[in-house]
Enzyme design. Structure first.
Site, PDB file in Angstrom:
ATOM      1  N   ARG A  98       0.855  -1.201   0.000  1.00 11.05           N
ATOM      2  CA  ARG A  98       0.000   0.000   0.000  1.00 11.05           C
ATOM      3  C   ARG A  98       0.879   1.236   0.000  1.00 11.05           C
ATOM      4  NH1 ARG A  98      -5.550  -1.519  -0.086  1.00 11.05           N
ATOM      5  NH2 ARG A  98      -5.333  -3.748   0.272  1.00 11.05           N
ATOM      6  N   ILE A  99       0.491   2.215  -0.786  1.00  9.18           N
ATOM      7  CA  ILE A  99       1.224   3.480  -0.803  1.00  9.18           C
ATOM      8  C   ILE A  99       0.818   4.277   0.430  1.00  9.18           C
ATOM      9  CG2 ILE A  99       1.486   5.645  -2.072  1.00  9.18           C
ATOM     10  CD1 ILE A  99       0.871   3.886  -4.626  1.00  9.18           C
ATOM     11  N   LEU A 100       1.805   4.787   1.152  1.00 10.46           N
ATOM     12  CA  LEU A 100       1.513   5.623   2.324  1.00 10.46           C
ATOM     13  C   LEU A 100       1.573   7.076   1.909  1.00 10.46           C
ATOM     14  CD1 LEU A 100       3.600   3.669   4.949  1.00 10.46           C
ATOM     15  CD2 LEU A 100       1.115   3.628   4.658  1.00 10.46           C
ATOM     16  N   ASN A 114      11.852   1.876   3.280  1.00  5.79           N
ATOM     17  CA  ASN A 114      11.328   0.805   2.421  1.00  5.79           C
ATOM     18  C   ASN A 114      12.499   0.113   1.746  1.00  5.79           C
ATOM     19  OD1 ASN A 114       9.326  -0.672   0.922  1.00  5.79           O
ATOM     20  ND2 ASN A 114       9.778   0.631  -0.839  1.00  5.79           N
ATOM     21  N   HIS A 116      13.350  -1.776  -1.950  1.00  8.05           N
ATOM     22  CA  HIS A 116      12.822  -1.910  -3.305  1.00  8.05           C
ATOM     23  C   HIS A 116      13.765  -2.804  -4.119  1.00  8.05           C
ATOM     24  CE1 HIS A 116      10.611  -0.810  -6.902  1.00  8.05           C
ATOM     25  NE2 HIS A 116      11.785  -0.710  -7.511  1.00  8.05           N
ATOM     26  N   ASP A 148       9.034   8.960   0.749  1.00 10.17           N
ATOM     27  CA  ASP A 148       8.456  10.301   0.631  1.00 10.17           C
ATOM     28  C   ASP A 148       7.113  10.181  -0.089  1.00 10.17           C
ATOM     29  OD1 ASP A 148       9.033   9.999  -2.046  1.00 10.17           O
ATOM     30  OD2 ASP A 148      10.569  11.558  -2.115  1.00 10.17           O
ATOM     31  N   GLY A 150       6.304  10.370  -3.129  1.00 11.18           N
ATOM     32  CA  GLY A 150       6.303   9.710  -4.425  1.00 11.18           C
ATOM     33  C   GLY A 150       6.371   8.193  -4.285  1.00 11.18           C
ATOM     34  N   ASP A 152       8.668   5.184  -4.627  1.00  7.85           N
ATOM     35  CA  ASP A 152      10.075   4.748  -4.719  1.00  7.85           C
ATOM     36  C   ASP A 152      11.016   5.902  -5.076  1.00  7.85           C
ATOM     37  OD1 ASP A 152       9.115   2.149  -4.205  1.00  7.85           O
ATOM     38  OD2 ASP A 152       8.768   1.797  -6.322  1.00  7.85           O
TER      39      ASP A 152
END
Ligand code: GRF
Length: 209
Positions: A98-100, A114, A116, A148, A150, A152
């Site tokens: 999920r994008i925070l 994170n 990646h 942040d 965006g 990644d």
């Protein structure tokens, strides 16, 4: 830097949890400067929850709400409340799908990381190992970065290169990258906890309390 107490980690995941397990195993060794204190998943039967339970680390499924790719407002508030109640210093995303956004990142500014599966800024987004293979690069790898607004795009903390070998399939390359991740993530978290991470040319709110 001398570390007076272990950094308290809140780990968020959606999948099998191999990165979490690597961090938890490192944290079980003497002298590791961080400790997972809470694991949360947005999928009820995520492997990461079982791995946490088997290690005696509090683990919770928290429903993500009505959206597919992000937490809805209510869910975000529930995740934030749980992390705050556990007095988490650093939020560690380990395969959290999920994008925070906004409020979460505002409350944990500079305190969300994170991992990646590519050498960012190459191949952001989904299935980065497949993107690398399809593009034909000879070297890819993995990146630990601050999160942040965006996708990644946050300041890079640490990277490890992984060769793309002749005959690699998406699966074999992914497995090699994940092996590198399991070494990189615990080392990067330890570096953060010891206040050793310098992020060149990019603003972060260095936060070691
Ligand atoms: C990792 O490969 C990571 O790069 C990506 O999600 C995957 C999670 O795997 N963000 P696991 O659940 O830690 O095994």
């Amino acid at each position: 830097m001398t570390v007076d107490r272990p950094l308290r980690l809140g780990v968020l995941g959606s999948g099998k949890g191999s990165n979490f397990a690597a961090i938890a195993d490192a944290a079980a060794l003497p002298g590791y400067p961080a400790q997972p204190v809470l694991v949360m998943a947005d999928i009820p039967d995520a492997g990461i929850l079982k791995l946490a339970e088997s290690r005696g680390i509090p683990a919770r499924y928290l429903p993500p709400g009505r959206f597919r790719t992000k937490l809805d407002e209510e869910a975000e508030a529930a995740y934030v409340a749980a992390l705050q109640a556990a007095q988490v210093d650093l939020v560690v995303l380990a395969g959290f799908m999920r994008i925070l956004k906004g409020e979460f990142l505002r409350l944990f500014a500079g305190r969300v990381v994170n991992i990646h599966p590519s050498l960012l800024p190459c191949f952001p987004g989904l299935a980065a190992w497949k993107q690398a293979l399809d593009y034909g690069v000879k070297v890819t790898g993995c990146t630990v970065h601050y999160v942040d607004q965006g996708v990644d795009t946050g300041p890079i903390i640490a990277q490890r290169a992984v060769p793309v070998l002749d005959g690699d399939t998406a699966e074999s390359l992914h497995a090699r990258i994940q092996e590198a991740e399991r070494a990189l993530y615990p080392a990067a978290v330890a570096g953060i906890a010891r206040g050793e991470i310098a992020v060149k040319g990019r603003a972060t709110t260095g936060f070691r309390p």
